[in-house]
Design a protein around this motif. Structure first.
Motif, PDB file in Angstrom:
ATOM      1  N   ILE A 140       0.508  -1.286  -0.210  1.00  0.00           N
ATOM      2  CA  ILE A 140       0.249   0.223  -0.211  1.00  0.00           C
ATOM      3  C   ILE A 140       1.105   0.966  -0.191  1.00  0.00           C
ATOM      4  CG2 ILE A 140      -1.560   0.964   1.779  1.00  0.00           C
ATOM      5  CD1 ILE A 140      -3.231  -0.845   2.699  1.00  0.00           C
ATOM      6  N   LEU A 141       1.596   1.310   0.579  1.00  0.00           N
ATOM      7  CA  LEU A 141       2.523   2.739   0.636  1.00  0.00           C
ATOM      8  C   LEU A 141       3.444   2.578  -1.098  1.00  0.00           C
ATOM      9  CD1 LEU A 141       4.833   2.148   4.359  1.00  0.00           C
ATOM     10  CD2 LEU A 141       2.710   3.380   3.581  1.00  0.00           C
TER      11      LEU A 141
ATOM     12  N   GLU B  94       0.874  20.677   4.271  1.00  0.00           N
ATOM     13  CA  GLU B  94      -1.370  20.390   3.512  1.00  0.00           C
ATOM     14  C   GLU B  94      -0.913  18.854   2.548  1.00  0.00           C
ATOM     15  OE1 GLU B  94      -3.744  21.067   5.005  1.00  0.00           O
ATOM     16  OE2 GLU B  94      -2.914  22.668   5.425  1.00  0.00           O
ATOM     17  N   ASP B  95       0.399  18.908   1.890  1.00  0.00           N
ATOM     18  CA  ASP B  95       0.167  17.700   0.674  1.00  0.00           C
ATOM     19  C   ASP B  95       0.622  16.640   2.194  1.00  0.00           C
ATOM     20  OD1 ASP B  95      -0.519  18.920  -1.326  1.00  0.00           O
ATOM     21  OD2 ASP B  95       1.533  19.317  -2.156  1.00  0.00           O
ATOM     22  N   THR B  96       1.486  16.627   2.655  1.00  0.00           N
ATOM     23  CA  THR B  96       1.514  15.629   3.414  1.00  0.00           C
ATOM     24  C   THR B  96       0.246  15.004   4.350  1.00  0.00           C
ATOM     25  OG1 THR B  96       3.452  17.168   4.162  1.00  0.00           O
ATOM     26  CG2 THR B  96       2.884  14.672   5.932  1.00  0.00           C
ATOM     27  N   LYS B  97      -0.932  15.800   4.748  1.00  0.00           N
ATOM     28  CA  LYS B  97      -1.679  15.505   5.212  1.00  0.00           C
ATOM     29  C   LYS B  97      -2.580  14.707   4.195  1.00  0.00           C
ATOM     30  CE  LYS B  97      -1.896  19.285   8.737  1.00  0.00           C
ATOM     31  NZ  LYS B  97      -2.763  20.622   9.077  1.00  0.00           N
ATOM     32  N   LEU B  98      -2.477  15.775   3.173  1.00  0.00           N
ATOM     33  CA  LEU B  98      -3.587  14.807   2.853  1.00  0.00           C
ATOM     34  C   LEU B  98      -2.913  12.924   2.129  1.00  0.00           C
ATOM     35  CD1 LEU B  98      -3.850  17.474  -0.180  1.00  0.00           C
ATOM     36  CD2 LEU B  98      -5.577  16.700   1.606  1.00  0.00           C
ATOM     37  N   LEU B  99      -1.501  13.885   1.720  1.00  0.00           N
ATOM     38  CA  LEU B  99      -0.942  11.951   1.751  1.00  0.00           C
ATOM     39  C   LEU B  99      -1.273  10.373   2.238  1.00  0.00           C
ATOM     40  CD1 LEU B  99       1.090  10.201  -0.246  1.00  0.00           C
ATOM     41  CD2 LEU B  99       3.011  10.892   0.918  1.00  0.00           C
ATOM     42  N   PHE B 100      -1.226  10.763   4.012  1.00  0.00           N
ATOM     43  CA  PHE B 100      -0.975  10.569   4.667  1.00  0.00           C
ATOM     44  C   PHE B 100      -2.686  10.030   5.457  1.00  0.00           C
ATOM     45  CE2 PHE B 100       3.365  11.021   5.441  1.00  0.00           C
ATOM     46  CZ  PHE B 100       3.885   9.530   4.984  1.00  0.00           C
ATOM     47  N   GLU B 101      -3.481  10.939   4.933  1.00  0.00           N
ATOM     48  CA  GLU B 101      -4.685  10.433   4.633  1.00  0.00           C
ATOM     49  C   GLU B 101      -5.498   9.844   4.237  1.00  0.00           C
ATOM     50  OE1 GLU B 101      -8.817  10.320   6.621  1.00  0.00           O
ATOM     51  OE2 GLU B 101      -6.718  10.954   7.213  1.00  0.00           O
ATOM     52  N   LYS B 102      -5.318   9.746   2.712  1.00  0.00           N
ATOM     53  CA  LYS B 102      -4.582   9.173   1.818  1.00  0.00           C
ATOM     54  C   LYS B 102      -4.939   7.160   2.438  1.00  0.00           C
ATOM     55  CE  LYS B 102      -3.875   7.982  -2.374  1.00  0.00           C
ATOM     56  NZ  LYS B 102      -3.634   8.511  -4.127  1.00  0.00           N
TER      57      LYS B 102
ATOM     58  N   ARG C  78      -4.096   6.465   5.100  1.00  0.00           N
ATOM     59  CA  ARG C  78      -5.067   5.780   6.679  1.00  0.00           C
ATOM     60  C   ARG C  78      -6.580   4.577   5.459  1.00  0.00           C
ATOM     61  NH1 ARG C  78      -9.075   6.476   8.883  1.00  0.00           N
ATOM     62  NH2 ARG C  78      -9.727   8.119   7.539  1.00  0.00           N
ATOM     63  N   GLU C  79      -6.612   5.877   4.681  1.00  0.00           N
ATOM     64  CA  GLU C  79      -8.377   5.069   4.167  1.00  0.00           C
ATOM     65  C   GLU C  79      -7.669   3.795   3.291  1.00  0.00           C
ATOM     66  OE1 GLU C  79      -9.571   8.600   1.827  1.00  0.00           O
ATOM     67  OE2 GLU C  79     -10.421   9.624   3.739  1.00  0.00           O
ATOM     68  N   ASN C  80      -6.484   3.970   2.420  1.00  0.00           N
ATOM     69  CA  ASN C  80      -6.435   2.815   1.905  1.00  0.00           C
ATOM     70  C   ASN C  80      -6.544   1.293   2.676  1.00  0.00           C
ATOM     71  OD1 ASN C  80      -4.384   3.886  -1.214  1.00  0.00           O
ATOM     72  ND2 ASN C  80      -6.358   4.381  -0.826  1.00  0.00           N
TER      73      ASN C  80
ATOM     74  N   SER D 115      -9.035  -7.339   7.842  1.00  0.00           N
ATOM     75  CA  SER D 115      -9.527  -5.989   7.349  1.00  0.00           C
ATOM     76  C   SER D 115      -8.104  -5.809   8.926  1.00  0.00           C
ATOM     77  CB  SER D 115      -9.829  -5.616   7.170  1.00  0.00           C
ATOM     78  OG  SER D 115     -11.195  -5.283   7.879  1.00  0.00           O
ATOM     79  N   TYR D 116      -7.420  -4.480   8.790  1.00  0.00           N
ATOM     80  CA  TYR D 116      -6.300  -3.805   9.619  1.00  0.00           C
ATOM     81  C   TYR D 116      -6.741  -2.838   9.390  1.00  0.00           C
ATOM     82  CZ  TYR D 116      -2.203  -4.580   7.120  1.00  0.00           C
ATOM     83  OH  TYR D 116      -1.885  -4.516   6.120  1.00  0.00           O
ATOM     84  N   THR D 117      -6.340  -1.499  10.368  1.00  0.00           N
ATOM     85  CA  THR D 117      -6.526  -0.286  10.230  1.00  0.00           C
ATOM     86  C   THR D 117      -5.646  -0.103  10.581  1.00  0.00           C
ATOM     87  OG1 THR D 117      -7.414   0.243  12.767  1.00  0.00           O
ATOM     88  CG2 THR D 117      -8.848   0.946  10.367  1.00  0.00           C
TER      89      THR D 117
END
Length: 282
Positions: A213-214, A242-250, A252-254, A268-270
C-alpha cells in the motif's frame, strides 16, 4: 543444462539493461552495437568522453556498463574513467576499456583508476559477449549483496540501518537549503490480535501488505523502511505540510478499505500514523 539456463537468464535480464559505447570511430561503435544487440542489450553511443558524461548525467538512461576506447579527442578513456569513478563506484557502474595499446603501464593505469576490465583491439564477437556478460553478472551479484545488507527479507523494504544512513544525507542536504521535511511512523493497530487470532503466517502477510500500500502511494524519491515488527518509517522531502496531511490521510483510508485474503480467510485492519513536519536538530 545449467549453462543453457544461465545463458537464457542473462539474456532475459539484458532486455532491461543499458550499456554505453564510447569510441570516436563510428565503425567500431557499429561493430560493438551489433554484437551487444545480439544479446538483447540496449545500446547508447558517444563519440568522446565529454559526450559520454553528458549521457551518464541523465539518470533516466539507467546505464549499467560503459565500454570505452582509450585514444579519443576532447577527453580520452583514462580521463573518462577517472571522472566516472568520482560519481560511481565499481559495484554501481562497470567500465570495460577497449584499446589497441597493449602496454602494461596503460592497462595498469586504467585498472588503478577504476576500470573493471580491459580488452585489446582487435577483438572477436565471442570475446566481447563473454566479457560483457561476466561483468554484468558481477554487477548483479553486487546488487544482490547490497539488497541483502540494506533490505528487509520479509517485505523487501529498506531496513532501519539503511534508513538512517540514507536519511542522514537527505537531512544534511535539506538543512543546508533550510527546507522542511516530513517524517512519519506507521504502525498496524492491534497487530498482536492478528497474530493471536490467525497465526504468524497471516501476520507476515499483513506486514507485507503495508509495504504494498505504501508503494502505491509514495513517490520513488520518498525513503521508506521497515523499522521492526509492524512499524514502518517514511522520510519525505520537497513536500509541504498540507500535501503531507493529504497523503497520509489517503494512506489511512486505503488501509481502512483494504481486505486481505489469507488462504481463504478475509481480514482487514487499520493503521495509526504519527507525523513530524519541519527541520529539527537531527
Amino acid at each position: 543444462i545449467k549453462f543453457a539456463v544461465t545463458d537464457i537468464s542473462r539474456t532475459l535480464k539484458n532486455y532491461d539493461t543499458t550499456v554505453l559505447v564510447v569510441d570516436d570511430s563510428k565503425l567500431y561503435r557499429q561493430i560493438l552495437r551489433d554484437s551487444l544487440e545480439k544479446i538483447k542489450l540496449n545500446v547508447l553511443e558517444a563519440s568522446n568522453g565529454e559526450e559520454a558524461l553528458e549521457i551518464l548525467s541523465n539518470k533516466e538512461n539507467n546505464i549499467s556498463l560503459v565500454l570505452t576506447d582509450y585514444e579519443m579527442l576532447k577527453m580520452n578513456g583514462l580521463d573518462l574513467t577517472f571522472k566516472i569513478r568520482e560519481k560511481y563506484k565499481k559495484d554501481q557502474l562497470g567500465i570495460i576499456v577497449i584499446s589497441s595499446l597493449e602496454a602494461q603501464t596503460v592497462i595498469s593505469k586504467f585498472l588503478k583508476f577504476g576500470a573493471n576490465d580491459f580488452i585489446n583491439k582487435p577483438f572477436t564477437h565471442n570475446e566481447i559477449i563473454t566479457r560483457v556478460n561476466s561483468n554484468l553478472e558481477l554487477l548483479d551479484l553486487f546488487e544482490k549483496i547490497r539488497d541483502m545488507a540494506n533490505k528487509d527479507f520479509l517485505t523487501d523494504a529498506y531496513n532501519r540501518r539503511y534508513f538512517f544512513d540514507s536519511g542522514e544525507s537527505i537531512y544534511s542536504k535539506n538543512k543546508r537549503k533550510k527546507t522542511p521535511m516530513a517524517v512519519a511512523m506507521i504502525d498496524i493497530d492491534k497487530f498482536k490480535n492478528i497474530n493471536d487470532t490467525y497465526g504468524h503466517d497471516t501476520g507476515d502477510i499483513a506486514i507485507q501488505e503495508v509495504k504494498k500500500i505504501l508503494d502505491k502511494n509514495l513517490r520513488t524519491s520518498d525513503l521508506m523502511a521497515r523499522f521492526g515488527g509492524e512499524e514502518f518509517c517514511i522520510l519525505l522531502e520537497d513536500i509541504n505540510i498540507e500535501d503531507t496531511k493529504l497523503l497520509f490521510e489517503k494512506i489511512r483510508e486505503n488501509f481502512e478499505e483494504n481486505v486481505i485474503d489469507a488462504d481463504g480467510t478475509k481480514i482487514s485492519y487499520t493503521v495509526s500514523t504519527g507525523i513530524y513536519f519541519g527541520l529539527s536538530d537531527s
